[in-house]
Design an enzyme around this catalytic site. Sequence first.
Site, short mmCIF file in Angstrom:
data_model
loop_
_atom_site.label_atom_id
_atom_site.label_comp_id
_atom_site.label_asym_id
_atom_site.label_seq_id
_atom_site.Cartn_x
_atom_site.Cartn_y
_atom_site.Cartn_z
N VAL A 171 23.44 14.40 -2.14
CA VAL A 171 23.80 13.09 -2.20
C VAL A 171 22.60 12.18 -1.67
O VAL A 171 22.33 11.08 -2.12
CB VAL A 171 24.86 13.03 -0.88
CG1 VAL A 171 24.96 11.73 -0.45
CG2 VAL A 171 26.18 13.72 -1.33
N ILE A 312 25.62 3.07 7.54
CA ILE A 312 25.76 2.85 6.23
C ILE A 312 26.41 1.74 5.45
O ILE A 312 25.88 1.07 4.54
CB ILE A 312 26.61 4.17 5.52
CG1 ILE A 312 25.86 5.66 5.67
CG2 ILE A 312 26.94 3.89 3.80
CD1 ILE A 312 26.91 6.76 5.66
N HIS A 571 -5.45 -2.11 16.38
CA HIS A 571 -5.01 -3.61 16.61
C HIS A 571 -5.31 -4.39 15.39
O HIS A 571 -6.51 -3.99 14.93
CB HIS A 571 -5.67 -3.93 17.91
CG HIS A 571 -5.62 -5.67 18.15
ND1 HIS A 571 -4.52 -6.15 18.67
CD2 HIS A 571 -6.18 -6.74 17.71
CE1 HIS A 571 -4.32 -7.38 18.74
NE2 HIS A 571 -5.64 -7.79 18.47
#
Length: 625
Positions: A171, A312, A571
């Site tokens: 799936v 989902i 940064h």
Amino acid sequence: MSKIDLTVPDLGNFDEVAIVDVLIKVGDKIDVETPLVTLETDKATMDVPSTAKGTVLEVLAQKGGKIAKGGVIARIEGEAPAAAAAKPAPAAAPAAKAPAPAPVPAAQRPAAPPAPAPKPAKPLRPDVPHDRETQLLVLGAGPGGYTAAFRAADLGMKVTLVERWPMLGGVCLNVGCIPSKALLHAAKVIDEVADMRAHGVAFGAPSIDLPKLLEWKNGVVKKLVGGLSALAKQRKVEVVTGVGKFVSPHVIAVTGAGKTEKIRFEHCIIAAGSEPIKLPFIPDDPRVIDSTGALELGGVPRRLLVIGGGIIGLEMATVYAALGAQLSVVELTGQLMPGADPDLVRPLEKRLKARYEQILLNTKVTGCTARPDGLAVDFEDASGKRTDTFDRVLVAVGRSANGKRIGLETAEIDVSDRGIIPVDKQMRTNLPHVFAIGDLVPGPMLAHKAMHEAKVAAEVAAGEKSYFDARVIPSVAYTDPEVAWVGLTETDAKKNGTPYKKGQFPWAASGRSLALGRDEGFTKLLFDPVTHRVLGGGMVGPNAGELVAEVALAIEMGATAKDLALTVHPHPTLSETLMEAAEVFYGHATHTMAKKKARAYIAPPDSPRGGAVLTFAGRLRLPSR
């Protein structure tokens, strides 16, 4: 009722053995044969069962320690075993010590009474006839299944991988995680282009070519699936296409291409996954879709209702909203994304309310009728009942495990009514040669969990000592903004009375976030108030899913707030928000208002930097030893 000591039986030629796990706690009610502890020698791992029935008063064995034959595991109040209860009382001592009798030759000694027979194990059904054999059979080729197959092959096992679809990946790769992320990326590009109009960069309205977008999405899937096939071939993993079902404890029947083949295995790893849950009152109509149908992009409806406000459903809503549909989301509970802390969901909910037609919380869907002009959906909430009509309905109310669909009862493998298979920390089922992983076992239905469980199962099947002992499993919603969390949540901490302290840093103070044009997010970390160790954390904002792994690693390593605060982060990045959230915990983050009396970084004595203090001048002062 009496107090009974439960002890370690004779384990053979071992003085002491390691205690891998303690399976009971004070107050537990146990029966004869209830597992008490898991012990490990250099040759095997075993559970020690109870020899009596009762209530646990005291647990003396400690996880990570050692114990010898006769060592007391636990003390219970209960009933002594029948054999012990029937033991006659000793005779009264004689007035004078009698001379010891002469030894009796062995041949003349009476035979000792036979020991009580152990409780017999439940006999397995005999094997059915089969067509061929393999050393390890893996049922299901999703992320868990193919990971198990590949790991076992790497360890030298002969592996057969059974998959119902003609391609590997299950799936997740074919109709789940991967194709949805491809479409979510397209949605993100559409939304970011639209947002840039406010900053002086404007384009015309996007032209959506659905067939071409679908082709691109399928190309992403095809590339990954093709790579898996090559990896299976390189490892000599045999792939069999068909639907597999157990017909005995050692045989699976695989049906495909018009024929059925029975394969006998020495070991089996069940990785058969889950299916979308279907609501009984939803009609069988092509305008009703699940997550698989949503990924096929069969046109963009004018009005789309998503039933289910979980991850989902919200991810698919993000895609279709960007493509131009008018979105409505209905959720039975009082917040979107149940399970996440409400403050993490709030920035997402605020953005969705401004863009979607409606968000319906605490609302129940009671019916759906297919009509020529659309799907009439019945709603019910505290204010009453009403009906609204939509062009398409996406049902995303969760998934159900496939444990009741693969013949486990035939193999005498324990499985719950919900299709969940109970397993131990080595992923073994009640049959020691059969393992289960992924959506079929307790815990969140997440691919990354399944893949780690898969490696454990494969290693144990190959004879290695391996355990699934992950402290935490992260969760990510790839919505816009993304929401991610791991470990202890504030909701659970408050519910369970777990003490914690929090450091929270707003992304409005992050240069990187401002440069992205998105300042609604934040990062929060939860710490133990005594040890300062990281207990959990979450963040909401662009790319939040890429940040949560650092929190998971911190929890796994037992890192403290100080460890995060003193780690140099690049940064300008969003990762700095983790460092600054740890600084907020101490009261003096650089980019937020300082507390009136900020604390220096003082770590607990058992920390690698135990007792060290970071002064306000930025110098690390170590304690004298």
